[in-house]
Design a protein around this motif. Structure first.
Motif, short mmCIF file in Angstrom:
data_model
loop_
_atom_site.label_atom_id
_atom_site.label_comp_id
_atom_site.label_asym_id
_atom_site.label_seq_id
_atom_site.Cartn_x
_atom_site.Cartn_y
_atom_site.Cartn_z
N CYS A 9 39.63 42.85 42.93
CA CYS A 9 38.74 42.24 41.94
C CYS A 9 39.56 41.37 41.01
N GLU A 10 38.89 40.62 40.16
CA GLU A 10 39.58 39.66 39.31
C GLU A 10 40.50 40.34 38.30
N TYR B 193 38.84 33.03 40.55
CA TYR B 193 39.27 33.60 39.27
C TYR B 193 40.79 33.50 39.12
N ARG C 110 37.28 36.03 44.08
CA ARG C 110 38.54 36.48 43.49
C ARG C 110 39.56 35.35 43.44
#
Length: 200
Positions: A11-12, A138, A135
């Motif tokens: 995830c980011e 980001y 992702r």
């Protein structure tokens, strides 16, 4: 030749990998410059890795959102600047991105002969997420910040949210604003540009 990297299930918020050495950066960019991707794909360097991904143009929703943003931005820009799609943007360290949309000085495009434009000349970078690639978009915030790009607009289609990064400092942006789809997004350009996201 194409080089593929596997998309990691991260995830980011996950820790960003440390940047490689300068020698590695030189070699990687030389390899990157020689890659001739298959039709319908584009090549970028993200977090020090060469990545190959489908170009977003064939996705109607992606193209539609990008077109709305380009129309709004172009209408408010001074004559010496223009909004352009899919031009390579080189950041100071190693990464090289192809933003979905970016604002550049027209004179730079007219005279530039290098295959990638210097990120420091860009006023705004825009990325519209595609499935399984959010992702990566980001992660690009770090490179755009290192370039000193004043604004990075990330349109997260999966979260139905626009994320506006401003005030670059080092490899991060000091300010981050999240605006849900349906609310206007105001870009602090000169003059400011407001984007209506109701149709996103």
């Amino acid at each position: 030749m194409s080089v593929m990297t596997r998309e990691l299930p991260m995830c980011e918020q996950d820790e960003v990998a440390p940047h490689p050495t300068r020698n590695y950066a030189t070699v990687l960019r030389a390899v990157y410059a020689e890659i001739d991707p298959p039709e319908g794909y584009r090549v970028e360097i993200v977090e020090g890795q060469i990545t190959v991904s489908p170009t977003p143009a064939p996705a109607p929703a992606h193209a539609y959102i990008t077109g709305l943003i380009r129309s709004a931005v172009d209408a408010g820009l001074p004559n010496e600047f223009g909004a352009y799609e899919n031009l390579s943007c080189e950041e100071p360290e190693i990464d090289c991105y192809i933003p979905d949309l970016a604002v550049w000085p027209r004179e730079l495009l007219r005279n530039e002969t290098h295959w990638a434009l210097p990120g420091g000349e860009c006023l705004l970078a825009v990325e519209v997420t595609s499935p399984k690639q959010a992702r990566r978009d980001y992660a690009k915030a770090a490179g755009y910040a290192r370039s000193g790009i004043p604004m990075y607009l990330l349109v997260d289609r999966q979260r139905q949210t626009c994320v506006l990064f401003t005030v670059p400092e080092g490899d991060e942006y000091r300010e981050r604003h999240e605006i849900p789809f349906g609310k206007p997004v105001t870009l602090p350009l000169d003059p400011p540009v407001t984007i209506d996201t109701a149709e996103f």
